[in-house]
Enzyme design. Structure first.
Site, PDB file in Angstrom:
ATOM      1  CG  LEU A  18      -1.611  -1.095   1.717  1.00 52.40           C
ATOM      2  CD1 LEU A  18      -2.821  -0.968   2.678  1.00 52.40           C
ATOM      3  CD2 LEU A  18      -2.555  -1.762   0.526  1.00 52.40           C
ATOM      4  N   GLY A  19       0.891   1.928  -0.968  1.00 56.11           N
ATOM      5  CA  GLY A  19       1.686   3.167  -1.185  1.00 56.11           C
ATOM      6  C   GLY A  19       3.096   2.698  -1.755  1.00 56.11           C
ATOM      7  CB  CYS A  20       4.331   2.746  -5.007  1.00 55.40           C
ATOM      8  SG  CYS A  20       5.609   1.915  -5.658  1.00 55.40           S
ATOM      9  N   GLY A  25       8.456   2.914  -3.233  1.00 55.53           N
ATOM     10  CA  GLY A  25       8.981   2.851  -4.455  1.00 55.53           C
ATOM     11  C   GLY A  25      10.252   2.063  -4.246  1.00 55.53           C
ATOM     12  NE  ARG A  54      -3.428  10.801  -3.052  1.00 52.55           N
ATOM     13  CZ  ARG A  54      -3.651  10.952  -1.836  1.00 52.55           C
ATOM     14  NH1 ARG A  54      -4.794  11.235  -1.272  1.00 52.55           N
ATOM     15  NH2 ARG A  54      -2.649  11.347  -1.010  1.00 52.55           N
ATOM     16  CE  LYS A 112       6.787   8.490  10.430  1.00 50.82           C
ATOM     17  NZ  LYS A 112       8.125   8.902  10.203  1.00 50.82           N
ATOM     18  N   GLY A 141      13.995   5.120  11.157  1.00 47.62           N
ATOM     19  CA  GLY A 141      14.288   4.478   9.641  1.00 47.62           C
ATOM     20  C   GLY A 141      15.281   3.354   9.705  1.00 47.62           C
ATOM     21  N   GLY A 194      13.504  13.690   0.410  1.00 46.65           N
ATOM     22  CA  GLY A 194      12.508  12.625   0.682  1.00 46.65           C
ATOM     23  C   GLY A 194      12.528  12.161   2.346  1.00 46.65           C
ATOM     24  CE  LYS A 212      10.241   8.815  13.276  1.00 45.82           C
ATOM     25  NZ  LYS A 212      11.179   9.894  12.580  1.00 45.82           N
TER      26      LYS A 212
HETATM   27  N1  LIG Z   1      10.148   9.232   3.959  1.00 42.79           N
HETATM   28  C1  LIG Z   1      10.904   8.665   4.957  1.00 42.79           C
HETATM   29  O1  LIG Z   1      11.977   9.209   5.176  1.00 42.79           O
HETATM   30  C2  LIG Z   1      10.134   7.787   6.124  1.00 42.79           C
HETATM   31  C3  LIG Z   1       8.744   7.498   6.100  1.00 42.79           C
HETATM   32  N2  LIG Z   1       8.361   6.904   6.981  1.00 42.79           N
HETATM   33  C4  LIG Z   1       6.846   6.689   6.802  1.00 42.79           C
HETATM   34  O2  LIG Z   1       6.413   5.669   5.783  1.00 42.79           O
HETATM   35  C5  LIG Z   1       5.256   6.060   5.081  1.00 42.79           C
HETATM   36  C6  LIG Z   1       5.281   6.359   3.643  1.00 42.79           C
HETATM   37  O3  LIG Z   1       6.001   7.631   3.456  1.00 42.79           O
HETATM   38  P1  LIG Z   1       6.474   8.270   2.198  1.00 42.79           P
HETATM   39  O4  LIG Z   1       6.963   7.167   1.525  1.00 42.79           O
HETATM   40  O5  LIG Z   1       7.779   9.221   2.589  1.00 42.79           O
HETATM   41  O6  LIG Z   1       5.363   8.967   1.778  1.00 42.79           O
HETATM   42  P2  LIG Z   1       4.775   9.386   0.116  1.00 42.79           P
HETATM   43  O7  LIG Z   1       4.057  10.321   0.271  1.00 42.79           O
HETATM   44  O8  LIG Z   1       6.282   9.479  -0.706  1.00 42.79           O
HETATM   45  O9  LIG Z   1       3.889   8.145  -0.274  1.00 42.79           O
HETATM   46  C7  LIG Z   1       2.789   7.778   0.017  1.00 42.79           C
HETATM   47  C8  LIG Z   1       2.392   6.934  -1.110  1.00 42.79           C
HETATM   48  O10 LIG Z   1       0.968   6.517  -0.537  1.00 42.79           O
HETATM   49  C9  LIG Z   1      -0.028   6.483  -1.883  1.00 42.79           C
HETATM   50  N3  LIG Z   1      -1.237   7.055  -1.439  1.00 42.79           N
HETATM   51  C10 LIG Z   1      -1.617   7.786  -0.741  1.00 42.79           C
HETATM   52  N4  LIG Z   1      -3.135   8.069  -0.437  1.00 42.79           N
HETATM   53  C11 LIG Z   1      -3.550   6.877  -0.883  1.00 42.79           C
HETATM   54  C12 LIG Z   1      -4.647   6.022  -0.993  1.00 42.79           C
HETATM   55  N5  LIG Z   1      -5.671   6.631  -0.598  1.00 42.79           N
HETATM   56  N6  LIG Z   1      -5.029   5.006  -1.565  1.00 42.79           N
HETATM   57  C13 LIG Z   1      -3.662   4.368  -2.127  1.00 42.79           C
HETATM   58  N7  LIG Z   1      -2.504   4.854  -2.189  1.00 42.79           N
HETATM   59  C14 LIG Z   1      -2.408   6.043  -1.442  1.00 42.79           C
HETATM   60  C15 LIG Z   1       0.494   7.631  -2.638  1.00 42.79           C
HETATM   61  O11 LIG Z   1       0.171   7.434  -4.021  1.00 42.79           O
HETATM   62  C16 LIG Z   1       1.910   7.419  -2.269  1.00 42.79           C
HETATM   63  O12 LIG Z   1       2.282   6.342  -3.306  1.00 42.79           O
HETATM   64  C17 LIG Z   1       4.493   7.448   6.183  1.00 42.79           C
HETATM   65  O13 LIG Z   1       3.837   6.603   7.068  1.00 42.79           O
HETATM   66  C18 LIG Z   1       5.921   7.918   6.862  1.00 42.79           C
HETATM   67  O14 LIG Z   1       5.667   8.414   8.158  1.00 42.79           O
HETATM   68  C19 LIG Z   1       8.848   6.109   8.111  1.00 42.79           C
HETATM   69  C20 LIG Z   1      10.260   6.399   8.142  1.00 42.79           C
HETATM   70  C21 LIG Z   1      10.868   7.280   7.021  1.00 42.79           C
HETATM   71  N1  LIG Z   2       9.887  12.663   8.432  1.00 40.02           N
HETATM   72  C1  LIG Z   2      10.729  11.573   9.151  1.00 40.02           C
HETATM   73  C2  LIG Z   2      10.970  10.400   8.448  1.00 40.02           C
HETATM   74  C3  LIG Z   2      11.313   9.306   9.032  1.00 40.02           C
HETATM   75  O1  LIG Z   2      10.730   8.813  10.135  1.00 40.02           O
HETATM   76  C4  LIG Z   2      12.188  12.247   9.717  1.00 40.02           C
HETATM   77  O2  LIG Z   2      12.517  13.363   9.042  1.00 40.02           O
HETATM   78  O3  LIG Z   2      12.793  11.762  10.539  1.00 40.02           O
HETATM   79 NA    NA Z   3      14.200   1.750  13.081  1.00 40.00          NA
END
Ligand SMILES: NC(=O)C1=CN([C@@H]2O[C@H](COP(=O)(O)OP(=O)(O)OC[C@H]3O[C@@H](n4cnc5c(N)ncnc54)[C@H](O)[C@@H]3O)[C@@H](O)[C@H]2O)C=CC1
Ligand SMILES: N[C@@H](CC=O)C(=O)O
Ligand code: NA
Length: 440
Positions: A18-20, A25, A54, A112, A141, A194, A212
């Site tokens: 779920l989510g890419c 990705g 989405r 989180k 992370g 990112g 966290k």
């Molecule tokens: N970016 C980072 O460094 C980190 C992110 N996270 C967590 O990982 C998760 C994802 O973060 P990111 O990849 O940065 O977010 P992002 O915004 O890059 O990706 C979100 C994805 O969810 C999809 N999406 C959104 N609404 C949707 C729906 N209704 N139905 C289906 N798909 C849907 C979007 O199309 C997108 O592919 C979040 O919970 C974030 O807090 C955790 C640790 C580090």
């Molecule tokens: N937005 C968060 C992503 C990882 O959890 C951060 O900046 O640490």
């Molecule tokens: Na970790």
């Protein structure tokens, strides 16, 4: 003679992603590129059954037959064993994951915000269905931190978890400190790389770190702690002059999450969890943690002090933690079992911030005349706050006075500052910041 099937001959573990985006990705890429290795480690092939995004039309790089916009349908499909959730936010994700767990699917998530609010419901659903709920990527992370707390340290008594758990704010504070870069431009850069959340105010206002901290305190102290139990202050009010003042004193400013087991005079234990900017000596190991890196200290009775350090944000580092969980969950499925359950047996009360012992650094602009220091010192003494150090320097007809306190209840320190601000001899309270990492 019993023969054991080779991994590639076992039924595949089918994964709904779920989510890419930034993290999803990278997970999709690594799952495809390292399919053989992952199968060998998991004990069965790990295959994508579907990817929910989405806007499927925005992903020409992904196999069209896997793409769907209907995450709700995908999570309960008979063709799915494990749901990997990388969408973020509370709703509708909470509903999807509860439905998945109720249908017996294991869940791996990096969310989180959701775990810090709704872990009770999610763990209950996982327990009822005998499914796994893993979330190593949700805190710090790539750094293996939650599995050590949940498993390796399960036989010890943890007393403190303290560290840098938000990459975005650490990236901003490091840049402001080292190059004097501006706040807004640095935040834009953190988003481009990112690190930042979809809504970066979650980072700068401390919500992400507070979520966290809630997860860390829950695991460390076997107690259910939610984000609303965590005292939260972000970095929006940290100015270039705060950083310059800190530098002048051989210190720097970091946003820390601090989770402690506090025992009062009657021997009653409670849990304190807080997130706020902190002044630390430049010689402290956390002061040297730059960019989007995270570092977390864990103190435990038998183990002593442990430190965990590494990349706390970004697509590939976070995907590493997600894949580690996915392999663990797949192994459990192959073995016909499940991983450790939630442990909230201690159910310690949460101590309000006002009663939590902290130390303050207070910088004042005062009138340069006799008796001023005595009045300021009297305000501290009146609230039972003991002073550790005072430094005075003259600036024209004014003096700059810096006071560092010993530990006192946070409310007493706050009341002292409020009283000092009203003294006629005090022209301005220039900065107030909590202090960590020095002798108390
Ligand atoms: N970016 C980072 O460094 C980190 C992110 N996270 C967590 O990982 C998760 C994802 O973060 P990111 O990849 O940065 O977010 P992002 O915004 O890059 O990706 C979100 C994805 O969810 C999809 N999406 C959104 N609404 C949707 C729906 N209704 N139905 C289906 N798909 C849907 C979007 O199309 C997108 O592919 C979040 O919970 C974030 O807090 C955790 C640790 C580090
Ligand atoms: N937005 C968060 C992503 C990882 O959890 C951060 O900046 O640490
Ligand atoms: Na970790």
């Amino acid at each position: 003679m019993n023969t054991v099937a080779a991994p590639e001959e076992r039924p595949a573990i089918r994964v709904a992603l779920l989510g890419c985006g930034t993290v999803g990705g990278e997970v999709a890429r690594l799952l495809t590129e390292q399919a053989e290795e992952l199968a060998a480690r998991a004990g069965a092939p790990v295959e994508l059954a579907g990817i929910a995004v989405r806007r499927p039309d925005k992903h020409p790089e992904l196999p069209p037959e896997l793409l769907t916009a209907d995450a709700e349908k995908l999570v309960t499909s008979d063709d799915v064993d494990v749901v990997v959730e990388l969408v973020g936010g509370i709703e509708p994700v909470r509903g999807w994951l509860l439905a998945a767990l109720k249908a017996g699917k294991s869940v791996v998530t990096a969310n989180k915000a959701l775990l810090a609010e709704h872990s009770a419901d999610l763990f209950e659903a996982a327990d009822a269905a005998g499914a796994d709920l893993y979330f190593e990527a949700a805190v710090a992370g790539a750094i293996p931190l939650l599995r050590p707390l949940r498993e390796s340290l399960a036989g010890d008594r943890i007393t403190r978890v303290m560290g840098i758990v938000n990459g975005t704010t650490n990236y901003i504070l490091s840049a402001m400190d080292s190059t004097g870069a501006g706040y807004a431009e640095t935040l834009d850069e953190a988003s481009r790389l990112g690190y930042a959340e979809a809504d970066p105010t979650a980072d700068v206002d401390g919500y992400d770190a507070a979520s966290k901290a809630a997860i860390l305190a829950s695991l460390a102290f076997h107690t259910r702690v939610t984000a609303s139990d965590v005292h939260r202050e972000g970095i929006a009010d940290v100015t270039a002059s705060d950083l310059a003042a800190a530098r002048g004193l051989g210190r720097t400013v970091k946003l820390l999450a601090i989770c402690e087991r506090v025992t009062d005079d009657d021997g009653v234990e409670s849990v304190s969890a807080r997130v706020h900017p902190v002044m630390i000596p430049r010689s402290h190991q956390l002061a040297g943690v730059g960019g989007a890196f995270n570092a977390v200290y864990v103190e435990a009775d038998a183990a002593g002090e442990l430190m965990f350090y590494g990349q706390g944000a970004g697509g590939a580092p976070t995907a590493s933690a997600v894949l580690g969980d996915l392999v663990a969950v797949a192994r459990n499925r192959v073995a016909g079992g499940r991983g450790p359950r939630e442990s909230a047996h201690a159910a310690l009360p949460v101590r309000p911030m006002g009663q939590t012992p902290t130390r303050y650094h207070v910088s004042l602009s005062v009138a340069d005349r006799a008796g001023v220091l005595a009045q300021v010192a009297q305000a501290f003494a009146g609230h039972g706050v003991s002073i550790a150090a005072v430094r005075q320097s003259d600036v024209g007809d004014r003096a700059s006075l810096v006071v560092v306190t010993h530990q006192a209840p946070d409310a007493a320190l706050q009341s002292t500052v409020d009283e000092i601000a009203k003294l006629d001899v005090v022209h301005e309270v220039v900065s107030v910041m909590r202090v960590e990492g020095e002798d108390q």
